[in-house]
Motif scaffolding. Structure first.
Motif, PDB file in Angstrom:
ATOM      1  N   ILE A   1     -40.868  -9.341  -6.620  1.00  0.00           N
ATOM      2  CA  ILE A   1     -40.730 -10.516  -5.758  1.00  0.00           C
ATOM      3  C   ILE A   1     -41.806 -11.509  -6.162  1.00  0.00           C
ATOM      4  O   ILE A   1     -42.995 -11.176  -6.165  1.00  0.00           O
TER       5      ILE A   1
ATOM      6  N   ILE B   1     -38.044 -11.382   2.371  1.00  0.00           N
ATOM      7  CA  ILE B   1     -38.679 -10.214   1.751  1.00  0.00           C
ATOM      8  C   ILE B   1     -37.867  -8.956   2.081  1.00  0.00           C
ATOM      9  O   ILE B   1     -37.605  -8.122   1.208  1.00  0.00           O
TER      10      ILE B   1
ATOM     11  N   TYR C   1     -43.650 -14.747  -5.035  1.00  0.00           N
ATOM     12  CA  TYR C   1     -43.854 -15.536  -3.832  1.00  0.00           C
ATOM     13  C   TYR C   1     -44.848 -16.647  -4.140  1.00  0.00           C
ATOM     14  O   TYR C   1     -46.059 -16.429  -4.138  1.00  0.00           O
TER      15      TYR C   1
ATOM     16  N   ALA D   1     -47.968 -12.838  -5.969  1.00  0.00           N
ATOM     17  CA  ALA D   1     -48.254 -13.867  -4.973  1.00  0.00           C
ATOM     18  C   ALA D   1     -49.230 -14.918  -5.498  1.00  0.00           C
ATOM     19  O   ALA D   1     -50.222 -14.584  -6.159  1.00  0.00           O
TER      20      ALA D   1
ATOM     21  N   SER E   1     -48.608 -21.695  -7.896  1.00  0.00           N
ATOM     22  CA  SER E   1     -47.178 -21.348  -7.864  1.00  0.00           C
ATOM     23  C   SER E   1     -46.635 -21.229  -9.279  1.00  0.00           C
ATOM     24  O   SER E   1     -45.886 -20.295  -9.590  1.00  0.00           O
TER      25      SER E   1
ATOM     26  N   GLU F   1     -45.322  -9.835   8.294  1.00  0.00           N
ATOM     27  CA  GLU F   1     -45.193 -10.153   6.872  1.00  0.00           C
ATOM     28  C   GLU F   1     -45.814  -9.045   6.024  1.00  0.00           C
ATOM     29  O   GLU F   1     -45.224  -8.593   5.042  1.00  0.00           O
TER      30      GLU F   1
ATOM     31  N   PHE G   1     -45.044  -7.250  -5.907  1.00  0.00           N
ATOM     32  CA  PHE G   1     -45.062  -8.517  -5.177  1.00  0.00           C
ATOM     33  C   PHE G   1     -46.105  -9.421  -5.831  1.00  0.00           C
ATOM     34  O   PHE G   1     -47.306  -9.202  -5.678  1.00  0.00           O
TER      35      PHE G   1
ATOM     36  N   THR H   1     -39.427 -16.170   5.941  1.00  0.00           N
ATOM     37  CA  THR H   1     -40.105 -15.499   4.828  1.00  0.00           C
ATOM     38  C   THR H   1     -39.960 -13.989   4.956  1.00  0.00           C
ATOM     39  O   THR H   1     -39.610 -13.302   3.991  1.00  0.00           O
TER      40      THR H   1
END
Length: 167
Positions: free
Chosen positions: A62, A51, A64, A91, A163, A75, A89, A47
C-alpha cells in the motif's frame, strides 16, 4: 461509496504514474479517499476504509502519499491488520519541515513493523528543506524533487515532495 476515481487535484494521478513507471508488472488498485468538500474526520474514515479494502482485496503493498499530525487508533489498527496479511505499507514522511522524532506525522510514524517511512531527497542526496526527517522515524529517502509524471487529462506535470519519493 463510489467507483469514481477522477482526480480533481492531480496528486493521485501523479503518484500512480510514478508507480506504474517503475515496472510493467505493476497492478494498481486506485482507492480514492480524499474529498476536499468533506470534513477531515470523514476523510480519515475514508482512509481507514480504503486500507481495509486493499487488505481484503489482497494487496501486497500500500502506497500512502498523505497523512497528518493526528494519530488515529482505528487507522493504526487497519495498518496493523494489513501487516498481519504481510502487506507492506509505504508512507510519506510528510512535508512539514520538521523532525518526526519530536513531532510525529501519521501514518508514517505509527510504531508498526510493516510501515516504511520515506522522506524526499534531491539529486545530491540531500533531504529537501520541506521534507520531514527523523533518525528513529524515517526509514529511507528517495528522489522527490521536481518529479515528472502523469497528470489528469493525459498530460504530464512536475511535483515535489515526500509523496513523490514514496511512490
Amino acid at each position: 461509496n463510489s467507483n469514481d476515481v477522477s482526480d480533481q487535484h492531480g496528486h493521485g494521478t501523479h503518484i500512480s504514474g510514478i508507480i506504474c513507471s517503475t515496472t510493467s508488472q505493476a497492478h494498481v488498485m486506485i482507492l480514492k479517499y480524499f474529498d476536499s468538500q468533506s470534513p477531515a474526520g470523514q476523510n480519515l474514515k475514508n482512509t481507514i476504509r480504503a486500507i481495509q479494502y486493499a487488505t481484503q482485496m489482497g494487496a501486497r503493498l500500500i502506497n500512502y502519499s498523505g497523512g497528518g499530525r493526528l494519530a488515529s487508533t482505528e487507522e493504526a489498527k487497519a495498518i496493523q491488520m494489513a501487516g498481519e496479511k504481510n502487506i507492506l505499507f509505504i508512507a510519506a514522511a510528510g512535508n512539514e519541515k520538521s523532525d518526526s522524532d519530536l513531532t510525529p506525522f501519521f501514518p508514517a510514524d505509527y510504531d508498526l513493523p510493516n510501515i516504511i517511512s520515506v522522506t524526499a531527497i534531491d539529486a545530491r542526496e540531500r533531504v529537501l528543506p520541506s521534507s520531514n526527517f527523523g533518525v528513529r522515524t524515517v526509514d529511507i529517502a528517495a528522489p522527490g524533487l521536481n518529479i515528472r509524471s502523469t497528470a489528469p487529462g493525459g498530460g504530464f506535470d512536475v511535483m515535489t515532495g515526500t509523496s513523490q519519493a514514496t511512490a
